[in-house]
Design a protein around this motif. Structure first.
Motif, PDB file in Angstrom:
ATOM      1  N   UNK A  50       0.475  -0.893   0.099  1.00  0.00           N
ATOM      2  CA  UNK A  50      -0.206   0.062  -0.178  1.00  0.00           C
ATOM      3  C   UNK A  50       0.672   1.224  -0.060  1.00  0.00           C
ATOM      4  N   UNK A  51       0.575   1.954  -1.145  1.00  0.00           N
ATOM      5  CA  UNK A  51       1.164   3.158  -1.340  1.00  0.00           C
ATOM      6  C   UNK A  51       1.283   4.252   0.551  1.00  0.00           C
ATOM      7  N   UNK A  52       2.092   4.371   0.636  1.00  0.00           N
ATOM      8  CA  UNK A  52       2.207   4.647   2.209  1.00  0.00           C
ATOM      9  C   UNK A  52       1.546   5.899   2.446  1.00  0.00           C
ATOM     10  N   UNK A  53       1.326   6.936   1.026  1.00  0.00           N
ATOM     11  CA  UNK A  53       0.888   8.392   0.658  1.00  0.00           C
ATOM     12  C   UNK A  53      -0.467   8.425   1.152  1.00  0.00           C
ATOM     13  N   UNK A  54      -0.796   7.249   1.433  1.00  0.00           N
ATOM     14  CA  UNK A  54      -2.612   7.059   1.067  1.00  0.00           C
ATOM     15  C   UNK A  54      -3.182   6.264   2.430  1.00  0.00           C
ATOM     16  N   UNK A  55      -1.606   6.434   3.008  1.00  0.00           N
ATOM     17  CA  UNK A  55      -2.521   6.070   4.758  1.00  0.00           C
ATOM     18  C   UNK A  55      -2.917   7.491   5.584  1.00  0.00           C
ATOM     19  N   UNK A  56      -3.391   7.058   6.296  1.00  0.00           N
ATOM     20  CA  UNK A  56      -4.291   7.594   7.152  1.00  0.00           C
ATOM     21  C   UNK A  56      -3.007   7.911   8.023  1.00  0.00           C
ATOM     22  N   UNK A  57      -2.749   8.635   9.221  1.00  0.00           N
ATOM     23  CA  UNK A  57      -1.849   9.149   9.687  1.00  0.00           C
ATOM     24  C   UNK A  57      -1.991   9.055  11.030  1.00  0.00           C
ATOM     25  N   UNK A  58      -0.763   8.221  12.247  1.00  0.00           N
ATOM     26  CA  UNK A  58      -1.666   8.330  13.309  1.00  0.00           C
ATOM     27  C   UNK A  58      -2.527   9.545  13.934  1.00  0.00           C
ATOM     28  N   UNK A  59      -1.212  10.074  13.953  1.00  0.00           N
ATOM     29  CA  UNK A  59      -1.759  11.757  14.869  1.00  0.00           C
ATOM     30  C   UNK A  59      -3.317  11.919  14.549  1.00  0.00           C
ATOM     31  N   UNK A  60      -3.742  11.568  12.813  1.00  0.00           N
ATOM     32  CA  UNK A  60      -4.693  12.320  12.674  1.00  0.00           C
ATOM     33  C   UNK A  60      -6.039  11.061  13.235  1.00  0.00           C
ATOM     34  N   UNK A  61      -6.111  10.056  13.017  1.00  0.00           N
ATOM     35  CA  UNK A  61      -7.117   8.757  14.113  1.00  0.00           C
ATOM     36  C   UNK A  61      -7.001   9.138  15.285  1.00  0.00           C
ATOM     37  N   UNK A  62      -5.764   9.973  16.291  1.00  0.00           N
ATOM     38  CA  UNK A  62      -5.589  10.417  17.259  1.00  0.00           C
ATOM     39  C   UNK A  62      -6.557  11.618  17.738  1.00  0.00           C
ATOM     40  N   UNK A  63      -6.404  12.312  16.403  1.00  0.00           N
ATOM     41  CA  UNK A  63      -8.110  13.325  16.624  1.00  0.00           C
ATOM     42  C   UNK A  63      -8.577  13.501  16.594  1.00  0.00           C
ATOM     43  N   UNK A  64      -8.805  12.481  15.334  1.00  0.00           N
ATOM     44  CA  UNK A  64     -10.453  12.070  15.617  1.00  0.00           C
ATOM     45  C   UNK A  64     -11.317  11.485  16.742  1.00  0.00           C
ATOM     46  N   UNK A  65     -10.565  10.193  17.359  1.00  0.00           N
ATOM     47  CA  UNK A  65     -10.871   9.578  18.253  1.00  0.00           C
ATOM     48  C   UNK A  65     -10.889  10.620  19.227  1.00  0.00           C
TER      49      UNK A  65
END
Length: 359
Positions: free
Chosen positions: A1-16
């Protein structure tokens, strides 16, 4: 998987974290929904008294707690005492919902028979008259029930207002810091919000009071029954657009005609249409127009919504809520409209004056 298409852990924590915050806020607001009228009342009074509060604290060098107490005392005298008088009159006159419904039904029968005898028109069927009397009984019950929590709402309102006034600058800085809007739109919504609040909380009641006072003179001149109660009902009815005070003085005039008081009945209706109607037009196109031009539909739907949510206070808070919602929609379109962005990108650049002069 292209790393550029992955959601960063920081954004996941922010949404959470945002999801948890929204969930907790929703839980808090849901369980404190009974205090929403208190919060809206405190905000309304804060906006009205804001300039005076800063003048006392920053120019006159008063202690914040003293300035807040003076403003609260003034609000008690100017707002709460008249409100208590209105509610007290309504409770005394229509406290017995069943008896009041029977009186309304009897009055409607007399008016209907009078119009049918004069014009040979049956304006109300038996079923419609029964529905009107049932509606009147429900309204009277609602008015009585909304007064039960009045003391709690008022105490909570002034409790919130006290801390808003004593920490005014801090309160406004917090609002600005959590606002997701651009600074220009933040100022725009602040200015518009202030105008809407003053127009609804000050302008509309003042116009209604002017009509009710002139109507009371007419009720006294033509010896209408229960003139003080009619004064209160006219004050409330005057806040309703389109029909206004006519929702009171026309049925009263017809009731007097049906009871054989021809002079009084015609006098009340004529006086209401000429004098009270003139006062309404003059005040709306002078005093109220200067405060803010509020669309009548905003007021109509606001009153319907406000009475269901806030009870008696909904006459003021309902139109404010609808107006602010419409304002937020306009701000949203201004902030995030793609069509506006596309138009701004496609708009050809106009030649400057300097360029034209050089050519």
């Amino acid at each position: 998987m292209d790393p550029s298409n992955q959601i960063s852990n920081n954004k996941i924590r922010q949404v959470f974290m945002l999801a948890i915050i929204i969930l907790m806020l929703g839980l808090i607001l849901f369980n404190l929904s009974d205090f929403l009228p208190s919060l809206l009342g405190a905000i309304t009074l804060y906006i009205i008294a804001r300039s005076f509060n800063f003048k006392l604290i920053e120019e006159k060098k008063w202690k914040p707690w003293l300035a807040a107490l003076v403003i609260i005392l003034a609000a008690l005298v100017i707002i709460i005492l008249p409100s208590y008088f209105i509610i007290d009159v309504l409770v005394q006159k229509i406290g017995n919902a069943q008896q009041y419904a029977e009186q309304i039904n009897s009055s409607i029968d007399k008016i209907s028979h009078y119009i049918q005898s004069k014009l040979d028109i049956d304006i109300l069927s038996k079923e419609n008259k029964q529905k009107i009397s049932e509606f009147a009984g429900k309204v009277s019950t609602t008015i009585v029930n909304t007064t039960i929590n009045m003391v709690t709402v008022i105490i909570a309102m002034f409790f919130i207002l006290y801390f808003m006034l004593t920490k005014a600058r801090l309160f406004e800085r917090i609002l600005m810091s959590i606002s997701p809007l651009k600074r220009s739109n933040g100022r725009k919504i602040g200015t518009k919000f202030r105008k809407l609040v003053i127009a609804n909380a000050v302008g509309i009641p003042v116009v209604a009071l002017g009509q009710a006072l002139f109507a009371l003179i007419g009720y006294l001149i033509f010896e209408a029954p229960s003139p003080i109660l009619l004064f209160v009902l006219t004050f409330i009815g005057s806040m309703i657009p389109i029909v206004g005070a006519a929702i009171v003085y026309v049925p009263v005039g017809l009731f007097m005609l049906a009871n054989g008081n021809t002079t009084g009945g015609i006098g009340v209706i004529a006086y209401g249409m000429l004098v009270v109607g003139l006062v309404d037009n003059v005040m709306r196109f002078t005093f109220l127009k200067k405060l803010e031009n509020i669309h009548p539909l905003n007021t109509v739907f606001g009153i319907i919504l406000g009475l269901k949510i806030f009870g008696f206070f909904g006459l003021i808070f309902g139109p404010i809520l609808v107006s602010i919602t419409m304002l937020l929609i306009q701000i949203y379109l201004d902030e995030f409209s793609e069509n506006k962005e596309n138009k701004e990108e496609e708009k050809p650049e106009e030649p400057s004056i300097e360029l034209e002069l050089e050519i």
